[in-house]
Scaffold this motif. Structure first.
Motif, PDB file in Angstrom:
ATOM      1  N   ILE A   1       3.385  -6.987   6.728  1.00  0.00           N
ATOM      2  CA  ILE A   1       4.459  -6.812   5.728  1.00  0.00           C
ATOM      3  C   ILE A   1       5.821  -6.662   6.396  1.00  0.00           C
ATOM      4  CG2 ILE A   1       2.913  -5.818   4.011  1.00  0.00           C
ATOM      5  CD1 ILE A   1       4.030  -3.060   4.716  1.00  0.00           C
ATOM      6  N   GLY A   2       5.886  -6.938   7.710  1.00  0.00           N
ATOM      7  CA  GLY A   2       7.172  -6.911   8.405  1.00  0.00           C
ATOM      8  C   GLY A   2       7.666  -5.523   8.741  1.00  0.00           C
ATOM      9  N   GLN A   3       6.761  -4.557   8.878  1.00  0.00           N
ATOM     10  CA  GLN A   3       7.135  -3.193   9.227  1.00  0.00           C
ATOM     11  C   GLN A   3       6.697  -2.894  10.656  1.00  0.00           C
ATOM     12  OE1 GLN A   3       8.942  -1.095   7.483  1.00  0.00           O
ATOM     13  NE2 GLN A   3       9.051  -2.307   5.632  1.00  0.00           N
ATOM     14  N   MET A   4       7.439  -2.013  11.291  1.00  0.00           N
ATOM     15  CA  MET A   4       7.055  -1.585  12.631  1.00  0.00           C
ATOM     16  C   MET A   4       7.330  -0.099  12.784  1.00  0.00           C
ATOM     17  SD  MET A   4       8.269  -2.938  16.394  1.00  0.00           S
ATOM     18  CE  MET A   4       7.417  -4.487  16.190  1.00  0.00           C
ATOM     19  N   ARG A   5       6.299   0.654  13.093  1.00  0.00           N
ATOM     20  CA  ARG A   5       6.445   2.096  13.333  1.00  0.00           C
ATOM     21  C   ARG A   5       6.417   2.319  14.836  1.00  0.00           C
ATOM     22  NH1 ARG A   5       2.251   4.666  12.334  1.00  0.00           N
ATOM     23  NH2 ARG A   5       0.890   2.875  12.018  1.00  0.00           N
ATOM     24  N   LEU A   6       7.510   2.820  15.350  1.00  0.00           N
ATOM     25  CA  LEU A   6       7.595   3.038  16.787  1.00  0.00           C
ATOM     26  C   LEU A   6       7.155   4.450  17.157  1.00  0.00           C
ATOM     27  CD1 LEU A   6      11.053   1.341  17.359  1.00  0.00           C
ATOM     28  CD2 LEU A   6       8.786   0.341  17.595  1.00  0.00           C
ATOM     29  N   GLY A   7       7.502   5.390  16.313  1.00  0.00           N
ATOM     30  CA  GLY A   7       7.119   6.773  16.564  1.00  0.00           C
ATOM     31  C   GLY A   7       8.073   7.459  17.527  1.00  0.00           C
ATOM     32  N   ALA A   8       8.983   8.272  16.990  1.00  0.00           N
ATOM     33  CA  ALA A   8       9.906   9.019  17.837  1.00  0.00           C
ATOM     34  C   ALA A   8       9.148  10.124  18.556  1.00  0.00           C
ATOM     35  CB  ALA A   8      11.040   9.603  16.985  1.00  0.00           C
TER      36      ALA A   8
ATOM     37  N   VAL B   1       4.665   6.613  -0.847  1.00  0.00           N
ATOM     38  CA  VAL B   1       5.100   7.207   0.416  1.00  0.00           C
ATOM     39  C   VAL B   1       5.938   6.195   1.186  1.00  0.00           C
ATOM     40  CG1 VAL B   1       3.107   8.734   0.567  1.00  0.00           C
ATOM     41  CG2 VAL B   1       2.994   6.461   1.611  1.00  0.00           C
ATOM     42  N   SER B   2       6.660   6.683   2.192  1.00  0.00           N
ATOM     43  CA  SER B   2       7.456   5.798   3.031  1.00  0.00           C
ATOM     44  C   SER B   2       6.586   5.209   4.141  1.00  0.00           C
ATOM     45  CB  SER B   2       8.630   6.567   3.653  1.00  0.00           C
ATOM     46  OG  SER B   2       8.160   7.613   4.486  1.00  0.00           O
ATOM     47  N   THR B   3       7.086   4.171   4.793  1.00  0.00           N
ATOM     48  CA  THR B   3       6.300   3.480   5.825  1.00  0.00           C
ATOM     49  C   THR B   3       6.125   4.314   7.089  1.00  0.00           C
ATOM     50  OG1 THR B   3       8.325   2.376   6.585  1.00  0.00           O
ATOM     51  CG2 THR B   3       6.927   1.173   5.024  1.00  0.00           C
ATOM     52  N   ASP B   4       6.941   5.366   7.252  1.00  0.00           N
ATOM     53  CA  ASP B   4       6.798   6.212   8.436  1.00  0.00           C
ATOM     54  C   ASP B   4       6.105   7.532   8.121  1.00  0.00           C
ATOM     55  OD1 ASP B   4       8.798   7.305   6.919  1.00  0.00           O
ATOM     56  OD2 ASP B   4      10.226   7.567   8.557  1.00  0.00           O
ATOM     57  N   SER B   5       5.413   7.600   6.998  1.00  0.00           N
ATOM     58  CA  SER B   5       4.730   8.829   6.602  1.00  0.00           C
ATOM     59  C   SER B   5       3.585   9.162   7.558  1.00  0.00           C
ATOM     60  CB  SER B   5       4.170   8.696   5.183  1.00  0.00           C
ATOM     61  OG  SER B   5       5.203   8.546   4.248  1.00  0.00           O
ATOM     62  N   SER B   6       3.328  10.454   7.713  1.00  0.00           N
ATOM     63  CA  SER B   6       2.230  10.910   8.560  1.00  0.00           C
ATOM     64  C   SER B   6       0.908  10.767   7.816  1.00  0.00           C
ATOM     65  CB  SER B   6       2.439  12.371   8.951  1.00  0.00           C
ATOM     66  OG  SER B   6       2.368  13.211   7.799  1.00  0.00           O
ATOM     67  N   SER B   7      -0.190  10.920   8.543  1.00  0.00           N
ATOM     68  CA  SER B   7      -1.519  10.825   7.925  1.00  0.00           C
ATOM     69  C   SER B   7      -1.710  11.898   6.856  1.00  0.00           C
ATOM     70  CB  SER B   7      -2.606  10.954   8.997  1.00  0.00           C
ATOM     71  OG  SER B   7      -2.533   9.884   9.913  1.00  0.00           O
ATOM     72  N   GLN B   8      -1.177  13.088   7.117  1.00  0.00           N
ATOM     73  CA  GLN B   8      -1.316  14.171   6.143  1.00  0.00           C
ATOM     74  C   GLN B   8      -0.538  13.864   4.871  1.00  0.00           C
ATOM     75  OE1 GLN B   8      -3.373  16.929   6.451  1.00  0.00           O
ATOM     76  NE2 GLN B   8      -2.870  17.088   4.268  1.00  0.00           N
TER      77      GLN B   8
ATOM     78  N   TYR C   1       0.814  -1.213   0.000  1.00  0.00           N
ATOM     79  CA  TYR C   1       0.000   0.000   0.000  1.00  0.00           C
ATOM     80  C   TYR C   1       0.851   1.268   0.000  1.00  0.00           C
ATOM     81  CZ  TYR C   1      -4.115  -2.879   0.955  1.00  0.00           C
ATOM     82  OH  TYR C   1      -5.135  -3.797   0.861  1.00  0.00           O
ATOM     83  N   TYR C   2       1.980   1.225   0.692  1.00  0.00           N
ATOM     84  CA  TYR C   2       2.857   2.397   0.736  1.00  0.00           C
ATOM     85  C   TYR C   2       3.441   2.679  -0.649  1.00  0.00           C
ATOM     86  CZ  TYR C   2       2.624   1.970   5.831  1.00  0.00           C
ATOM     87  OH  TYR C   2       2.183   1.892   7.126  1.00  0.00           O
ATOM     88  N   GLU C   3       3.837   1.629  -1.327  1.00  0.00           N
ATOM     89  CA  GLU C   3       4.407   1.785  -2.669  1.00  0.00           C
ATOM     90  C   GLU C   3       3.359   2.255  -3.672  1.00  0.00           C
ATOM     91  OE1 GLU C   3       7.929  -1.617  -2.420  1.00  0.00           O
ATOM     92  OE2 GLU C   3       5.893  -2.187  -2.978  1.00  0.00           O
ATOM     93  N   LEU C   4       2.117   1.799  -3.506  1.00  0.00           N
ATOM     94  CA  LEU C   4       1.041   2.252  -4.388  1.00  0.00           C
ATOM     95  C   LEU C   4       0.838   3.760  -4.286  1.00  0.00           C
ATOM     96  CD1 LEU C   4      -1.730  -0.489  -3.967  1.00  0.00           C
ATOM     97  CD2 LEU C   4      -0.495   0.065  -6.062  1.00  0.00           C
TER      98      LEU C   4
ATOM     99  N   LYS D   1      -6.463   4.567   9.014  1.00  0.00           N
ATOM    100  CA  LYS D   1      -7.006   4.116  10.289  1.00  0.00           C
ATOM    101  C   LYS D   1      -5.886   3.426  11.071  1.00  0.00           C
ATOM    102  CE  LYS D   1     -11.745   3.510   8.610  1.00  0.00           C
ATOM    103  NZ  LYS D   1     -12.872   2.581   8.418  1.00  0.00           N
ATOM    104  N   GLU D   2      -5.553   3.984  12.223  1.00  0.00           N
ATOM    105  CA  GLU D   2      -4.368   3.558  12.948  1.00  0.00           C
ATOM    106  C   GLU D   2      -4.386   2.066  13.284  1.00  0.00           C
ATOM    107  OE1 GLU D   2      -0.678   3.673  14.390  1.00  0.00           O
ATOM    108  OE2 GLU D   2      -1.722   5.301  13.338  1.00  0.00           O
ATOM    109  N   ASP D   3      -5.539   1.535  13.702  1.00  0.00           N
ATOM    110  CA  ASP D   3      -5.586   0.125  14.065  1.00  0.00           C
ATOM    111  C   ASP D   3      -5.383  -0.771  12.850  1.00  0.00           C
ATOM    112  OD1 ASP D   3      -7.975   1.045  13.044  1.00  0.00           O
ATOM    113  OD2 ASP D   3      -9.205  -0.378  14.171  1.00  0.00           O
ATOM    114  N   LEU D   4      -6.005  -0.398  11.711  1.00  0.00           N
ATOM    115  CA  LEU D   4      -5.825  -1.175  10.484  1.00  0.00           C
ATOM    116  C   LEU D   4      -4.403  -1.039   9.957  1.00  0.00           C
ATOM    117  CD1 LEU D   4      -9.157  -0.394   8.565  1.00  0.00           C
ATOM    118  CD2 LEU D   4      -8.609  -2.381   9.975  1.00  0.00           C
ATOM    119  N   ARG D   5      -3.856   0.147  10.084  1.00  0.00           N
ATOM    120  CA  ARG D   5      -2.492   0.371   9.602  1.00  0.00           C
ATOM    121  C   ARG D   5      -1.487  -0.434  10.413  1.00  0.00           C
ATOM    122  NH1 ARG D   5       0.595   6.274   9.005  1.00  0.00           N
ATOM    123  NH2 ARG D   5       2.533   5.462   8.094  1.00  0.00           N
ATOM    124  N   ARG D   6      -1.698  -0.503  11.723  1.00  0.00           N
ATOM    125  CA  ARG D   6      -0.795  -1.264  12.576  1.00  0.00           C
ATOM    126  C   ARG D   6      -0.826  -2.750  12.209  1.00  0.00           C
ATOM    127  NH1 ARG D   6      -3.048  -0.137  16.980  1.00  0.00           N
ATOM    128  NH2 ARG D   6      -2.077   1.895  17.234  1.00  0.00           N
TER     129      ARG D   6
END
Length: 247
Positions: free
Chosen positions: A108-115, A52-59, A46-49, A97-102
């Motif tokens: 897909i083996g990604q993890m966003r921790l959020g600095a 955007v990068s996997t750590d992109s913001s909602s905006q 979905y990110y490649e479609l 949607k944060e829950d669906l995105r998580r």
């Protein structure tokens, strides 16, 4: 991108296409155009479609979605555009949607921790990190570089609010003025994990006993262990997702 293929995947001339030249016993073969066969082309996530990068913001996701929708609108791209807009809609629905995105990130083996800190200006090789386990709440760093550091009144320790929020001189004074040396220069790629692990986490307990908040005693050792486990998890997921010879 074309996947690798063997010579056996190329088209061969059929026996019916071999003819004898009049007055000759030598067979001739009509020339065939050999084309590469698209095989097992990797499906975009979905990110490649959205581009955007996997750590992109909602905006950032929203802006990219609107841009891609204009590009693939059926009035412009035709029937193929209609297919793409359906895919874009699905990607946008999940990633917004944060829950669906998580859940999708985990698949897909990604993890966003959020600095917890943001950046002023471009990224630099080094970042500033406060080991809150060692911080005694003296407020010296906040006094000298108040645009970079902030006090977390809930726990009584300082942390970085904005990376390089002040000029380099003020930041160096803040680091030097710390009486317990709890301010560290770390590699930028290590910052996200360190800031994630230093956040107080709920402590497991039984009933009302033993509950509360806790941090790892040594956040730097914990970060090494965390990165090792995360790397192993991603490798296992990639290995499990790799198609077998039978497939």
């Amino acid at each position: 991108m074309l996947a690798s293929f063997s010579i056996h995947q190329l088209s061969r001339p059929k026996a019916a296409e071999i003819h004898l030249r009049l007055g000759s016993n030598k067979p001739i073969c009509r020339r065939q155009k050999y084309v590469a066969v698209r095989c097992c082309e990797r499906k975009k996530n979905y990110y490649e479609l959205l581009g955007v990068s996997t750590d992109s913001s909602s905006q950032e996701i929203k802006d990219a979605y609107r841009k891609q929708q204009k590009k693939h609108h059926p009035d412009i791209a035709g029937e193929k555009g209609h297919e793409n807009t359906i895919k874009l809609n699905k990607a946008y629905e999940v990633l917004m949607k944060e829950d669906l995105r998580r859940e999708y990130d985990a698949s897909i083996g990604q993890m966003r921790l959020g600095a917890s800190s943001s950046w002023k200006g471009p990224l630099r090789p080094k970042a500033i990190f406060v080991d809150e386990n060692a911080c005694i709440g003296c407020r010296e760093c906040v006094h000298h570089a108040g645009n970079t550091f902030i006090m977390d009144e809930a726990v009584g320790t300082a942390r970085v609010k904005v990376q390089y929020g002040d000029d380099d001189t003020k930041i160096e004074i803040s680091v030097d003025s710390c009486p317990v040396n709890c301010i560290h220069w770390v590699d930028t790629e290590e910052l996200e994990v360190l800031e994630y692990l230093i956040k107080p986490q709920p402590k497991e307990g039984y009933g009302v006993f033993g509950q509360g908040w806790e941090r790892p005693a040594n956040v730097f050792m914990a970060a090494k262990s965390f990165n090792k486990q995360l790397k192993q998890k991603v490798e296992n997921q990639r290995r499990n997702a790799r198609p077998t010879d039978k497939e």
